[in-house]
Design a protein around this motif. Structure first.
Motif, PDB file in Angstrom:
ATOM      1  N   ARG A 308      28.450  28.203  50.638  1.00 32.92           N
ATOM      2  CA  ARG A 308      27.243  27.415  50.422  1.00 32.92           C
ATOM      3  C   ARG A 308      26.519  27.904  49.164  1.00 32.92           C
ATOM      4  N   GLU A 309      26.051  26.952  48.373  1.00 30.84           N
ATOM      5  CA  GLU A 309      25.242  27.279  47.190  1.00 30.84           C
ATOM      6  C   GLU A 309      23.773  27.353  47.600  1.00 30.84           C
ATOM      7  N   ILE A 310      23.142  28.504  47.307  1.00 29.98           N
ATOM      8  CA  ILE A 310      21.748  28.708  47.694  1.00 29.98           C
ATOM      9  C   ILE A 310      20.987  29.332  46.529  1.00 29.98           C
ATOM     10  N   GLU A 311      20.008  28.618  46.023  1.00 34.24           N
ATOM     11  CA  GLU A 311      19.136  29.138  44.965  1.00 34.24           C
ATOM     12  C   GLU A 311      19.917  29.690  43.770  1.00 34.24           C
ATOM     13  N   GLY A 312      20.952  28.998  43.355  1.00 36.15           N
ATOM     14  CA  GLY A 312      21.711  29.430  42.182  1.00 36.15           C
ATOM     15  C   GLY A 312      22.780  30.467  42.467  1.00 36.15           C
ATOM     16  N   ASP A 325      39.576  42.981  51.669  1.00 37.61           N
ATOM     17  CA  ASP A 325      39.920  42.573  50.301  1.00 37.61           C
ATOM     18  C   ASP A 325      40.522  41.173  50.274  1.00 37.61           C
ATOM     19  N   GLY A 326      41.267  40.828  51.335  1.00 35.44           N
ATOM     20  CA  GLY A 326      41.874  39.500  51.391  1.00 35.44           C
ATOM     21  C   GLY A 326      40.830  38.410  51.460  1.00 35.44           C
ATOM     22  N   GLY A 327      39.753  38.643  52.227  1.00 38.06           N
ATOM     23  CA  GLY A 327      38.681  37.672  52.319  1.00 38.06           C
ATOM     24  C   GLY A 327      37.928  37.509  51.011  1.00 38.06           C
ATOM     25  N   ILE A 328      37.668  38.642  50.343  1.00 33.79           N
ATOM     26  CA  ILE A 328      36.970  38.597  49.056  1.00 33.79           C
ATOM     27  C   ILE A 328      37.807  37.850  48.026  1.00 33.79           C
ATOM     28  N   LYS A 329      39.084  38.140  47.994  1.00 31.83           N
ATOM     29  CA  LYS A 329      39.982  37.488  47.031  1.00 31.83           C
ATOM     30  C   LYS A 329      40.008  35.980  47.243  1.00 31.83           C
ATOM     31  N   LEU A 330      40.052  35.547  48.505  1.00 31.58           N
ATOM     32  CA  LEU A 330      40.093  34.115  48.800  1.00 31.58           C
ATOM     33  C   LEU A 330      38.781  33.440  48.394  1.00 31.58           C
ATOM     34  N   LEU A 331      37.658  34.082  48.674  1.00 28.12           N
ATOM     35  CA  LEU A 331      36.364  33.506  48.310  1.00 28.12           C
ATOM     36  C   LEU A 331      36.242  33.349  46.797  1.00 28.12           C
ATOM     37  N   GLU A 332      36.682  34.355  46.056  1.00 30.22           N
ATOM     38  CA  GLU A 332      36.625  34.271  44.597  1.00 30.22           C
ATOM     39  C   GLU A 332      37.571  33.193  44.074  1.00 30.22           C
ATOM     40  N   HIS A 338      32.532  35.561  40.827  1.00 32.28           N
ATOM     41  CA  HIS A 338      32.732  36.980  41.114  1.00 32.28           C
ATOM     42  C   HIS A 338      31.718  37.452  42.149  1.00 32.28           C
ATOM     43  N   VAL A 339      32.154  38.325  43.034  1.00 32.65           N
ATOM     44  CA  VAL A 339      31.294  38.857  44.088  1.00 32.65           C
ATOM     45  C   VAL A 339      30.303  39.855  43.501  1.00 32.65           C
ATOM     46  N   LEU A 340      29.016  39.641  43.795  1.00 28.35           N
ATOM     47  CA  LEU A 340      27.969  40.575  43.375  1.00 28.35           C
ATOM     48  C   LEU A 340      27.709  41.628  44.441  1.00 28.35           C
ATOM     49  N   ALA A 341      27.737  41.192  45.702  1.00 31.01           N
ATOM     50  CA  ALA A 341      27.508  42.110  46.824  1.00 31.01           C
ATOM     51  C   ALA A 341      28.262  41.585  48.033  1.00 31.01           C
ATOM     52  N   GLY A 346      33.986  44.112  61.444  1.00 29.91           N
ATOM     53  CA  GLY A 346      35.093  43.842  62.347  1.00 29.91           C
ATOM     54  C   GLY A 346      35.985  45.051  62.536  1.00 29.91           C
ATOM     55  N   LYS A 347      36.852  44.993  63.550  1.00 29.33           N
ATOM     56  CA  LYS A 347      37.774  46.090  63.860  1.00 29.33           C
ATOM     57  C   LYS A 347      39.222  45.634  63.633  1.00 29.33           C
ATOM     58  N   LYS A 348      39.844  45.044  64.676  1.00 31.96           N
ATOM     59  CA  LYS A 348      41.230  44.595  64.504  1.00 31.96           C
ATOM     60  C   LYS A 348      41.306  43.513  63.440  1.00 31.96           C
ATOM     61  N   TRP A 349      40.421  42.522  63.556  1.00 28.06           N
ATOM     62  CA  TRP A 349      40.321  41.467  62.556  1.00 28.06           C
ATOM     63  C   TRP A 349      39.077  41.700  61.729  1.00 28.06           C
ATOM     64  N   LYS A 350      39.191  41.524  60.446  1.00 29.67           N
ATOM     65  CA  LYS A 350      38.093  41.786  59.532  1.00 29.67           C
ATOM     66  C   LYS A 350      37.450  40.497  59.044  1.00 29.67           C
ATOM     67  N   GLY A 351      36.165  40.625  58.726  1.00 34.44           N
ATOM     68  CA  GLY A 351      35.438  39.527  58.101  1.00 34.44           C
ATOM     69  C   GLY A 351      34.629  40.077  56.942  1.00 34.44           C
ATOM     70  N   VAL A 352      34.181  39.194  56.081  1.00 32.26           N
ATOM     71  CA  VAL A 352      33.372  39.621  54.947  1.00 32.26           C
ATOM     72  C   VAL A 352      32.306  38.556  54.670  1.00 32.26           C
ATOM     73  N   VAL A 353      31.105  39.052  54.364  1.00 34.58           N
ATOM     74  CA  VAL A 353      30.030  38.187  53.886  1.00 34.58           C
ATOM     75  C   VAL A 353      29.767  38.595  52.446  1.00 34.58           C
ATOM     76  N   ALA A 354      29.749  37.637  51.540  1.00 38.76           N
ATOM     77  CA  ALA A 354      29.619  37.938  50.118  1.00 38.76           C
ATOM     78  C   ALA A 354      28.613  37.020  49.450  1.00 38.76           C
ATOM     79  N   VAL A 355      27.948  37.580  48.444  1.00 37.61           N
ATOM     80  CA  VAL A 355      27.083  36.776  47.573  1.00 37.61           C
ATOM     81  C   VAL A 355      27.708  36.791  46.198  1.00 37.61           C
ATOM     82  N   MET A 356      27.909  35.602  45.617  1.00 35.41           N
ATOM     83  CA  MET A 356      28.624  35.469  44.344  1.00 35.41           C
ATOM     84  C   MET A 356      27.782  34.756  43.309  1.00 35.41           C
ATOM     85  N   GLU A 357      28.163  34.965  42.049  1.00 35.03           N
ATOM     86  CA  GLU A 357      27.463  34.287  40.966  1.00 35.03           C
ATOM     87  C   GLU A 357      28.467  33.965  39.858  1.00 35.03           C
TER      88      GLU A 357
END
Length: 357
Positions: A308-312, A325-332, A338-341, A346-357
């Motif tokens: 989702r695009e939020i405030e630029g 790393d797989g989640g970050i790579k897919l999002l990019e 590029h991911v800023l933060a 998660g444990k067995k399965w991982k998740g990632v929340v990222a803010v990009m610009e």
């Protein structure tokens, strides 16, 4: 070239040819077949073969069903991938067989709308660069004969079917998307055609399931791509150009390509992203603090993505990975940003929340 003059050239090519091959874009056969041309060829009593190019961008089952129902012989090929050209060569020789005893030279003409791959097919059949090609409509100039076999020759000529409607010209790849001054109208028209033909393509490509209109779909695409003006509004014209460019280059098709299928993920998290946008949460840690339990509830081994695009900025969520790393790579990859933060969870399965610009 004016439509009347263009049709005169097409008629001259049909008259000169012994066999006519109509080149069609397999992604949009309804839009790129020309019934007027087909009637003209049949009235002249010339053998007609329809070649569906770019067949690597449509499902095999669909192609076989289309071929079975067609009253005119159809061959599906991908000139770019050099697939099916052997079958095309055999079909041409089969159609030429009745002429071989009575003619010293059997001429085969390729005719089609701009940018359907006519010159590329000729090059592939010849096996070397017999004709210069470029992704520029109308690049083929003049007329020349190219030897396919001892008695079968390809007639390369400006056999380009004219398009009177500019929007249709754009949709069919006859005018470069980057040079369109007013791209919104053809983009909206293309979206309407996609919705009529196979609306699932919009959901599969962009994750858009509910919408109010074609314009609303275009706006949502702009939000997902981060095509935002200085004031925070979607740059609708730039979004339209991007959308048309994706269609013209084959990166977006009605059926999706193999690369899209291999990603094997589901679009998700619309409700969570609505909340993030409402609260203007642009810190991955704060997002996890508020929505972590809901996100973990989605862990089932299936990869899920939300953007989702939020405030630029672009907020991305990806879950179902063995490593973050797989989640970050897919999002990019999906956003081109590029991911800023980011925060991994998660444990067995991982998740990632990222803010990009």
């Amino acid at each position: 070239m004016k439509a009347r003059k263009a049709w005169r050239v097409v008629r001259e090519v049909v008259d000169e040819a012994d066999i006519v091959v109509e080149v069609v874009d397999a992604r949009d056969p309804i839009g790129t077949r020309n019934r007027k041309l087909e009637r003209l060829i049949q009235e002249e009593g010339k053998p007609l073969l329809i070649v569906m190019n770019k067949a690597d961008l449509v499902p095999k089952e669909w192609a076989e069903e289309y071929k079975r129902k067609s009253e005119i012989p159809v061959v599906f090929i991908s000139a770019r991938e050099r697939k099916g050209t052997g079958i095309l060569r055999r079909e041409i020789k089969k159609l030429a067989k009745p002429f071989l005893d009575e003619k010293e030279r059997v001429k085969v003409a390729l005719i089609g709308y701009p940018n359907v791959g006519k010159s590329t097919i000729i090059n592939t059949l010849k096996g070397r660069k017999a004709v210069k090609t470029a992704p520029i409509p109308g690049y083929t100039k003049g007329k020349q004969l190219i030897r396919l076999s001892k008695k079968i020759w390809l007639l390369d000529s400006p056999g380009v079917i004219p398009i009177d409607d500019f929007d249709e010209l754009v949709i069919r790849g006859g005018f470069p998307a980057d040079k369109i001054e007013e791209p919104v109208k053809p983009a909206v028209k293309l979206i309407g055609r996609i919705l009529e033909t196979r609306k699932e393509a919009i959901t599969e490509k962009f994750g858009i399931e509910e919408f109010e209109s074609e314009e609303d779909i275009l706006r949502r695409i702009g939000e997902r791509r981060g095509l935002i003006k200085a004031g925070g509004e979607v740059d609708i014209e730039e979004t339209a150009r991007w959308f048309l460019r994706e269609w013209q280059t084959g990166r977006f098709t009605l059926f999706g390509n193999e690369e899209e299928k291999k990603r094997d993920f589901l679009w998700d998290f619309e409700d969570i992203l609505d909340g993030i946008e409402k609260d203007l949460l642009l810190d991955p840690r704060r997002i996890l603090w508020k929505y972590g339990d809901e996100l973990r509830a989605k862990f089932d081994g299936q990869k899920r993505v939300g953007i989702r695009e939020i405030e630029g900025f672009t907020v991305g969520i990806a879950t179902g990975f063995k490593k973050c790393d797989g989640g970050i790579k897919l999002l990019e990859e999906l956003t081109g940003k590029h991911v800023l933060a980011s925060e991994c969870f998660g444990k067995k399965w991982k998740g990632v929340v990222a803010v990009m610009e």
